[in-house]
Motif scaffolding. Sequence first.
Motif, mmCIF file in Angstrom:
data_model
loop_
_atom_site.group_PDB
_atom_site.id
_atom_site.type_symbol
_atom_site.label_atom_id
_atom_site.label_comp_id
_atom_site.label_asym_id
_atom_site.label_seq_id
_atom_site.Cartn_x
_atom_site.Cartn_y
_atom_site.Cartn_z
ATOM 1 N N HIS A 167 59.211 58.715 31.541
ATOM 2 C CA HIS A 167 59.092 59.994 32.260
ATOM 3 C C HIS A 167 60.415 60.396 32.886
ATOM 4 C CE1 HIS A 167 54.436 59.996 32.943
ATOM 5 N NE2 HIS A 167 54.787 60.355 31.737
ATOM 6 N N HIS A 216 56.768 58.614 23.315
ATOM 7 C CA HIS A 216 56.034 58.512 24.573
ATOM 8 C C HIS A 216 54.548 58.889 24.485
ATOM 9 C CE1 HIS A 216 55.535 58.592 28.917
ATOM 10 N NE2 HIS A 216 54.991 59.780 28.783
ATOM 11 N N GLU A 258 50.796 56.814 24.966
ATOM 12 C CA GLU A 258 49.706 57.198 25.877
ATOM 13 C C GLU A 258 48.415 57.451 25.104
ATOM 14 O OE1 GLU A 258 52.405 59.330 29.356
ATOM 15 O OE2 GLU A 258 51.258 60.602 28.004
ATOM 16 N N GLU A 281 50.268 62.236 35.901
ATOM 17 C CA GLU A 281 50.183 60.925 35.250
ATOM 18 C C GLU A 281 50.684 59.830 36.192
ATOM 19 O OE1 GLU A 281 50.210 61.811 30.497
ATOM 20 O OE2 GLU A 281 52.122 61.244 31.414
HETATM 21 FE FE LIG Z 1 53.475 60.824 29.999
#
Ligand SMILES: [Fe+2]
Length: 184
Positions: free
Chosen positions: A11, A54, A58, A131
């Motif tokens: 992130h 990424h 997730e 998140e």
């Molecule tokens: Fe994320």
Amino acid sequence: MKATEILMAEHEVIQRVIGSLEAAAIMLENGQYVRPGFFTDAADFIKGFADGCHHVKEEQVLFRTMEQYGVPGQGGPVGVMLFEHEQGRQFTRGIRAAAQKLAAGDVSAREAVVQNTRGYTALLRQHILKENNVLFPMADQVIPVSEHDRVFESFEHIEHEETGEGVHEKYLALAEALEKEARG
Ligand SMILES: [Fe+2]
């Protein structure tokens, strides 16, 4: 390193590119010159890193593991995250299409570059906050420690098998180059 720590570190890289995109959008809006390729390069980063490295971790690993431990995969907070990932992809396609028009000399596309860039950066900023502050603490709470190695290995598998060797590093270098360019 916990799975959520890996994702939070990613992130930070994404946020650096968001900051660079915001700076570039302001310059473009003020009539200053920004290389259209800056925006297509940023779209490459988003597609390859934010989505490729990424969001795949997730969506295919973390959210599914949360689901195994009782967090609904559709609707609820996970559903919102999936929806926002999709919105992000739409904005990214918008950035690329408008930046390509701008590169071809269509100055009227400038507005669409700015709008899509602003749409993306606003979406992702609040998405990452949710998140980091809601989803990941929830994941840490529901996923037992005994599962951590498996989740970590699945992340490694994605990096080596699906994303490809060296790709992660290539995008880190691109994030740095974009940041430098945006600073001027
Ligand atoms: Fe994320």
